[in-house]
Design a protein around this motif. Structure first.
Motif, PDB file in Angstrom:
ATOM      1  N   ILE A 106       0.865  -1.189   0.000  1.00 55.32           N
ATOM      2  CA  ILE A 106       0.000   0.000   0.000  1.00 55.32           C
ATOM      3  C   ILE A 106       0.897   1.232   0.000  1.00 55.32           C
ATOM      4  O   ILE A 106       1.745   1.391   0.892  1.00 55.32           O
ATOM      5  N   ASP A 107       0.753   2.103  -1.007  1.00 52.68           N
ATOM      6  CA  ASP A 107       1.642   3.262  -1.101  1.00 52.68           C
ATOM      7  C   ASP A 107       1.290   4.305  -0.038  1.00 52.68           C
ATOM      8  O   ASP A 107       0.286   4.180   0.689  1.00 52.68           O
ATOM      9  N   LYS A 108       2.116   5.359   0.053  1.00 53.53           N
ATOM     10  CA  LYS A 108       1.926   6.352   1.115  1.00 53.53           C
ATOM     11  C   LYS A 108       0.623   7.121   0.965  1.00 53.53           C
ATOM     12  O   LYS A 108       0.165   7.765   1.922  1.00 53.53           O
ATOM     13  N   GLY A 109      -0.001   7.044  -0.194  1.00 58.33           N
ATOM     14  CA  GLY A 109      -1.289   7.686  -0.395  1.00 58.33           C
ATOM     15  C   GLY A 109      -2.463   6.796  -0.017  1.00 58.33           C
ATOM     16  O   GLY A 109      -3.625   7.198  -0.163  1.00 58.33           O
ATOM     17  N   GLY A 110      -2.183   5.581   0.470  1.00 59.31           N
ATOM     18  CA  GLY A 110      -3.246   4.687   0.909  1.00 59.31           C
ATOM     19  C   GLY A 110      -3.871   3.875  -0.210  1.00 59.31           C
ATOM     20  O   GLY A 110      -4.981   3.360  -0.060  1.00 59.31           O
ATOM     21  N   VAL A 111      -3.164   3.750  -1.343  1.00 62.03           N
ATOM     22  CA  VAL A 111      -3.677   2.999  -2.486  1.00 62.03           C
ATOM     23  C   VAL A 111      -2.972   1.644  -2.563  1.00 62.03           C
ATOM     24  O   VAL A 111      -1.752   1.562  -2.392  1.00 62.03           O
ATOM     25  N   LYS A 140      -6.920   0.712  -6.011  1.00 68.59           N
ATOM     26  CA  LYS A 140      -7.995   1.286  -5.196  1.00 68.59           C
ATOM     27  C   LYS A 140      -7.448   1.671  -3.829  1.00 68.59           C
ATOM     28  O   LYS A 140      -6.469   1.089  -3.339  1.00 68.59           O
ATOM     29  N   THR A 141      -8.072   2.662  -3.188  1.00 64.06           N
ATOM     30  CA  THR A 141      -7.707   2.999  -1.826  1.00 64.06           C
ATOM     31  C   THR A 141      -8.115   1.854  -0.906  1.00 64.06           C
ATOM     32  O   THR A 141      -8.903   0.979  -1.298  1.00 64.06           O
TER      33      THR A 141
END
Length: 402
Positions: A106-111, A140-141
């Motif tokens: 999960i990337d730092k943007g929450g995706v 997707k988030t």
């Protein structure tokens, strides 16, 4: 004289029972040894130290990137991205061959950036088919991925259900972590990951029971019980048709070495009981019915591929007559084949053969082409030769005749 005859009859019965019991012990020992050699587990108990290896059967390798902080379940990367490992979160969730842990990136943007499979013992063809589900969550988030309604993949039901359950657990864990403040996140690392997942098991516990699972259990119970009390040809044909349609084509429920290894390696728990209820009945019948004088009951009344061959044989009364010499040669071939396969399995030299028993042709959306072709050829042959695969090839049938 009458008393002597009764004595001989009882003595013969006792010898047959002891011989059958010894055969059952041999079967249990073979499967237990194979489960320990291949998976290092027996009925869910891990006998190996050091946990899972870095490489699974599919060549998946754990990430080697530099880490800033980690526990057994959650890893924080230098750029703020996180990786959730579901091995502890979903330790009660079982696929067809056992646990199906995932690494959710999960990337730092929450995706959800990507999803990797951790080491598992699923059949490669079926797992690769089931892993097509990964695309349902990627991009997707976390909230969007959690809200995504994902159905099991036809032809790889066990593996895909396990993937769905692992994703549910992992996403819920990631969401809980994201909602914590900085100090609480530090405490999160010190906590027991499995304990932090409390309350997330309801989905896995409920997921085992489906309409197909209920119907498969019903058909398996009919095949196990009715023939003991009813000797009716019409009903027998109805049972054979139900075996083919429900146990074979609809639910893919049948005995195979892959299933037996799954049961002996992973055992059965509450979360998997619904999924494995019908197969468990089949195993019970195949292993224990010979003790009550019903050898071959599973093969004759429950096996979907055996049922399909018998039904095909009803298409014509004209049959090919095999000479005694050919019959002996084919039986010898079956015994030699079984012996070779047992050596391969017990030495862990080549266990992939388990994934290609012809029963898997019922899972036609994910079965290999040559398995489907061979299954069709044996079905065509069974029109003129009664149950040729059962009589001269079947490794699973050979196990229960050992």
């Amino acid at each position: 004289i009458i008393q002597f005859d009764i004595y001989k009859m009882n003595n013969r019965t006792n010898k047959n029972f002891l011989t059958t019991l010894l055969s059952l012990v041999v079967v249990v020992l073979i499967l237990s040894a194979a489960a320990i050699v291949r998976d290092g587990r027996i009925f869910g108990f891990n006998l190996r130290d050091g946990g899972a290896t870095e490489h699974d059967r599919h060549g998946v390798q754990a990430s080697s990137a530099a880490l800033t902080a980690k526990n057994d379940t959650l890893t924080v990367m230098p750029d703020g991205a996180i990786v959730v490992n579901t091995r502890l979160l979903a330790k009660d969730v079982q696929g067809y061959g056992g646990q199906v842990p995932l690494r959710i990136h999960i990337d730092k943007g929450g995706v959800v950036d990507s999803i990797e499979a951790e080491p598992n013992a699923e059949s490669p063809d079926f797992f690769n088919h089931a892993s097509s589900l990964f695309g349902k969550w990627q991009g997707k988030t976390v909230d969007e991925a959690m809200a995504e309604e994902v159905d099991a993949v036809t032809g790889a039901t066990f593996s895909s259900r396990a993937i769905i359950a692992n994703m549910k657990r992992g996403l819920a864990y990631a969401k809980r972590y994201a909602e914590l403040d900085k100090e609480s996140k530090a405490d999160y690392f010190a906590s027991d990951a499995a304990g932090s997942a409390d309350g997330l098991g309801a989905y896995a516990s409920a997921m085992g029971w489906t309409l197909g699972g209920f119907v498969a259990l019903l058909v398996a119970m009919l095949g196990a019980i009715v023939p003991l009390f009813v000797n009716n040809r019409r009903w027998h044909y109805v049972q054979l048709a139900l075996n083919v349609v429900v146990l074979g084509l609809w639910t893919g429920t049948f005995l195979s070495y892959t299933l037996l290894m799954r049961l002996f390696s992973g055992g059965i728990n509450i979360a998997t009981f619904g999924t494995l209820a019908a197969p468990f009945v089949m195993v019970w019948v195949a292993m224990l019915y010979p003790l009550i004088g019903r050898p071959g009951h599973y093969c004759a009344n429950m096996c979907p591929f055996g049922s399909a061959q018998e039904l095909a044989g009803k298409l014509t009364r004209r049959k090919l007559r095999l000479s005694p010499r050919l019959n002996r040669a084919l039986n010898m071939f079956r015994n030699v084949l079984w012996g070779v396969l047992m050596v391969l399995m017990l030495t862990s030299t080549w266990t992939a053969w388990m994934d290609y028993e012809l029963f898997t042709a019922f899972l036609f959306t994910s079965a290999s082409t040559w398995v489907i072709v061979l299954a069709v050829l044996f079905l065509v042959l069974s029109v003129w030769v009664p149950r040729p695969y059962c009589r001269f090839v079947c490794p699973t049938g050979s196990l229960f005749r050992s």
